[in-house]
Design an enzyme around this catalytic site. Structure first.
Site, PDB file in Angstrom:
ATOM      1  N   ASP A   1       3.284   3.869   3.132  1.00  9.79           N
ATOM      2  CA  ASP A   1       3.566   5.269   2.788  1.00  9.79           C
ATOM      3  C   ASP A   1       5.058   5.543   2.623  1.00  9.79           C
ATOM      4  O   ASP A   1       5.521   6.652   2.875  1.00  9.79           O
ATOM      5  CB  ASP A   1       2.964   6.223   3.836  1.00  9.79           C
TER       6      ASP A   1
ATOM      7  N   ASP B   1      15.255  14.313   1.720  1.00 11.06           N
ATOM      8  CA  ASP B   1      15.241  15.786   1.743  1.00 11.06           C
ATOM      9  C   ASP B   1      14.492  16.331   2.960  1.00 11.06           C
ATOM     10  O   ASP B   1      14.762  17.439   3.416  1.00 11.06           O
ATOM     11  CB  ASP B   1      14.610  16.335   0.457  1.00 11.06           C
TER      12      ASP B   1
ATOM     13  N   LYS C   1       6.188   4.015  -2.451  1.00 15.28           N
ATOM     14  CA  LYS C   1       6.232   2.941  -3.444  1.00 15.28           C
ATOM     15  C   LYS C   1       5.740   3.408  -4.808  1.00 15.28           C
ATOM     16  O   LYS C   1       6.315   3.069  -5.837  1.00 15.28           O
ATOM     17  CB  LYS C   1       5.389   1.745  -2.975  1.00 15.28           C
TER      18      LYS C   1
ATOM     19  N   GLN D   1       0.675  -1.073   1.340  1.00 13.92           N
ATOM     20  CA  GLN D   1       0.944  -1.060   2.783  1.00 13.92           C
ATOM     21  C   GLN D   1       2.441  -1.360   3.003  1.00 13.92           C
ATOM     22  O   GLN D   1       3.248  -1.076   2.141  1.00 13.92           O
ATOM     23  CB  GLN D   1       0.063  -2.042   3.554  1.00 13.92           C
TER      24      GLN D   1
ATOM     25  N   THR E   1      -8.579   2.043   7.964  1.00 15.92           N
ATOM     26  CA  THR E   1      -8.966   3.111   7.037  1.00 15.92           C
ATOM     27  C   THR E   1     -10.477   3.069   6.774  1.00 15.92           C
ATOM     28  O   THR E   1     -11.007   3.922   6.078  1.00 15.92           O
ATOM     29  CB  THR E   1      -8.227   2.957   5.691  1.00 15.92           C
TER      30      THR E   1
ATOM     31  N   ARG F   1     -14.810 -18.245   2.864  1.00 12.43           N
ATOM     32  CA  ARG F   1     -15.358 -18.898   1.670  1.00 12.43           C
ATOM     33  C   ARG F   1     -16.804 -18.510   1.367  1.00 12.43           C
ATOM     34  O   ARG F   1     -17.574 -19.308   0.839  1.00 12.43           O
ATOM     35  CB  ARG F   1     -15.206 -20.428   1.786  1.00 12.43           C
TER      36      ARG F   1
ATOM     37  N   GLY G   1      -2.760   4.283  -0.711  1.00 16.88           N
ATOM     38  CA  GLY G   1      -2.752   5.575  -1.389  1.00 16.88           C
ATOM     39  C   GLY G   1      -1.359   5.774  -1.950  1.00 16.88           C
ATOM     40  O   GLY G   1      -0.429   6.033  -1.209  1.00 16.88           O
ATOM     41  N   HIS G   2      -1.191   5.577  -3.249  1.00 12.71           N
ATOM     42  CA  HIS G   2       0.132   5.694  -3.858  1.00 12.71           C
ATOM     43  C   HIS G   2       0.219   7.013  -4.613  1.00 12.71           C
ATOM     44  O   HIS G   2      -0.529   7.248  -5.549  1.00 12.71           O
ATOM     45  CB  HIS G   2       0.401   4.497  -4.775  1.00 12.71           C
TER      46      HIS G   2
HETATM   47  P1  IMP Z   1      -7.002  -1.417   7.150  1.00  9.09           P
HETATM   48  O1  IMP Z   1      -6.038  -2.053   6.204  1.00  9.09           O
HETATM   49  O2  IMP Z   1      -7.784  -0.300   6.537  1.00  9.09           O
HETATM   50  O3  IMP Z   1      -7.852  -2.393   7.868  1.00  9.09           O
HETATM   51  O4  IMP Z   1      -6.135  -0.711   8.288  1.00  9.09           O
HETATM   52  C1  IMP Z   1      -5.335  -1.454   9.191  1.00  9.09           C
HETATM   53  C2  IMP Z   1      -4.093  -0.666   9.575  1.00  9.09           C
HETATM   54  O5  IMP Z   1      -3.241  -0.525   8.451  1.00  9.09           O
HETATM   55  C3  IMP Z   1      -4.361   0.753  10.059  1.00  9.09           C
HETATM   56  O6  IMP Z   1      -3.374   1.105  11.009  1.00  9.09           O
HETATM   57  C4  IMP Z   1      -4.167   1.595   8.800  1.00  9.09           C
HETATM   58  O7  IMP Z   1      -3.833   2.927   9.096  1.00  9.09           O
HETATM   59  C5  IMP Z   1      -3.012   0.853   8.170  1.00  9.09           C
HETATM   60  N1  IMP Z   1      -2.965   0.995   6.717  1.00  9.09           N
HETATM   61  C6  IMP Z   1      -3.762   0.394   5.818  1.00  9.09           C
HETATM   62  N2  IMP Z   1      -3.392   0.720   4.570  1.00  9.09           N
HETATM   63  C7  IMP Z   1      -2.349   1.557   4.677  1.00  9.09           C
HETATM   64  C8  IMP Z   1      -1.507   2.208   3.717  1.00  9.09           C
HETATM   65  O8  IMP Z   1      -1.649   2.050   2.501  1.00  9.09           O
HETATM   66  N3  IMP Z   1      -0.530   2.991   4.209  1.00  9.09           N
HETATM   67  C9  IMP Z   1      -0.318   3.116   5.546  1.00  9.09           C
HETATM   68  N4  IMP Z   1      -1.057   2.511   6.473  1.00  9.09           N
HETATM   69  C10 IMP Z   1      -2.069   1.731   6.043  1.00  9.09           C
HETATM   70 MG    MG Z   2       0.128   5.595   1.070  1.00  8.72          MG
END
Ligand code: IMP
Ligand code: MG
Length: 427
Positions: A13, A331, A16, A222, A129, A143, A40-41
């Site tokens: 977050d 900001d 990116k 991530q 998530t 595999r 989530g971009h």
């Molecule tokens: P997972 O990737 O859904 O298994 O989540 C594993 C950990 O990574 C958790 O703490 C999520 O909140 C965090 N996480 C996964 N994807 C994102 C992302 O795109 N942004 C921020 N945190 C993420």
């Molecule tokens: Mg995000």
């Protein structure tokens, strides 16, 4: 030509999507190399906000080819909804989107496994998530997983059934029953739709493009501190979020890597469980959350907020070989009289260090701060670097001197336009 790579240096977050969107016009290809719908971009331009989960952030530029690489785990159901949302906004992504036949498929049963596994962890849960990411990567490494290319096989239905049977047994092991409801039907409809798109051998596509002088931007998802090896394990995601992941997730040799853009927020956030040394559990944290609208774009969860953390940024810079830093959401800090920067950690033993201890997940690490003057000027209105307030420049210089990498972009608002490029960095 080289592949430039853009990665997050914190816990995701960082912004990116916005930077990819800003840099994209100078590239021919934008490619995602890991992660899936857990990402989530967010992109904002012309007064509209767009959130992308699996589709690369270059999709709004019709002349750019967007690739979902082999390292990605793709959920056809989420993907179809994403494509529909783009369509509703007049963006036809079907022509400039390419999906690797080697990308992994997320099945509805992977999402059930994710939930069941989190429930079993109880208070030790990862805070996933619940998009099926972990179980899908498990199947890939084990595999037994299915890949995009499999949907073209005559016996795809059989392969699907065999895998779901395995999943059923695992769910039963946890004392639950696998009930997929209408999800299987929706999944097969989404797979049917996927079959109409451009499914490719993207490793050839990218290497051919490089050989013919095209420019490629790899878009990480991530953040580095969520990397499966070097992140705050076990509170991490299941992929290699580092630059190295772009090599295996796209089929690009290390010698082809060019610039590495390291994206970080002027403060720090984290969603889900796990260590966060500079976390602010007081009203200052609430203030940042409110000013920065720090709520997850995938799950809507409130994000944990804290001051910027230099030891962890140095670690991420080291692991990724970052050549340029991009500082986001400065900001958000405008309202503060003073701003803290964590320069070192004090460990339980009393040792002061700027390195991350192995026991990060269990040991309470005390951040040591330096306090800098805030700028108290609305940065949203500023459109040249020359007009930036002195205190803000001092903040960036302080960070650059500690991190030893120049900040080449400072983002001071969500819109494409609030992106200042800096020529004169202090390192
Ligand atoms: P997972 O990737 O859904 O298994 O989540 C594993 C950990 O990574 C958790 O703490 C999520 O909140 C965090 N996480 C996964 N994807 C994102 C992302 O795109 N942004 C921020 N945190 C993420
Ligand atoms: Mg995000």
């Amino acid at each position: 030509m080289a592949v430039d790579i853009l990665i997050g240096l914190q816990w995701g977050d960082e912004g990116k999507g916005k930077i990819v969107d800003v840099l994209a016009p100078t590239y021919d290809i934008v490619a995602r190399f890991q992660g899936g719908p857990n990402a989530g971009h967010t992109l904002e331009f012309e007064g509209t906000k767009h959130v992308l989960h699996q589709i690369p952030s270059g999709i709004f530029h019709p002349h750019i080819q967007n690739i979902i690489g082999n390292g990605v785990v793709l959920d056809p159901i989420v993907f179809r909804t994403e494509m529909q949302k783009l369509q509703d906004r007049g963006v036809d992504a079907s022509q400039n989107l390419f999906i690797s036949k080697k990308a992994s498929l997320i099945l509805p049963s992977h999402k059930v496994l994710d939930r069941v596994s989190e429930e079993a962890l109880g208070t030790g849960k990862i805070g996933s998530t619940l998009k099926g990411i972990g179980p899908t990567y498990q199947d890939k490494i084990g595999r037994v997983g299915l890949r995009i290319g499999d949907i073209l096989a005559d016996d795809f239905q059989d392969r699907y059934t065999r895998l779901v049977d395995r999943h059923r047994k695992t769910v039963e092991f946890y004392g639950q029953t696998l009930d997929l409801g209408d999800q299987e039907q929706i999944f097969f409809e989404a797979v049917e739709y996927l079959r109409t798109l451009k499914l490719v051998d993207s490793e050839y596509m990218i290497n051919d493009a490089l050989n013919s002088g095209k420019r490629v931007l790899a878009e990480g998802a991530q953040g580095s501190l969520l990397d499966v090896d070097f992140g705050t394990y076990p509170f991490v995601t299941s992929s290699t979020t580092l630059v190295a992941g772009a090599c295996t997730g796209l089929g690009v040799a290390p010698r082809h890597i060019g610039e590495v853009y390291g994206i970080f927020k002027a403060y720090c956030t984290r969603v889900g469980s796990g260590p966060f040394p500079t976390e602010l559990l007081d009203e200052v944290g609430d203030q940042i959350r409110k000013a920065g609208n720090e709520f997850g774009s995938t799950t809507g969860r409130p994000r944990r907020c804290g001051w910027v953390d230099l030891p962890s940024l140095k670690y991420s810079i080291m692991l990724n070989g970052v050549t340029q830093l991009n500082m986001m959401k400065a900001d958000v800090l405008t309202e503060f009289d003073t701003i803290k920067v964590c320069t070192h950690y004090k460990l339980a033993s009393g040792e002061v260090t700027d390195q991350l201890p192995h026991s990060f997940d269990t040991e309470t690490v005390e951040p040591i701060y330096e306090e800098l003057l805030g700028w108290k000027v609305d940065l949203n209105q500023i459109d040249t670097v020359e007009a930036l307030p002195e205190a803000f420049n001092n903040y960036m210089t302080f960070l650059e001197q500690h991190l030893e990498v120049p900040i080449t972009i400072a983002s001071v608002g969500p819109d494409r336009k609030s992106t200042l490029r800096r020529e004169k960095a202090s390192v």
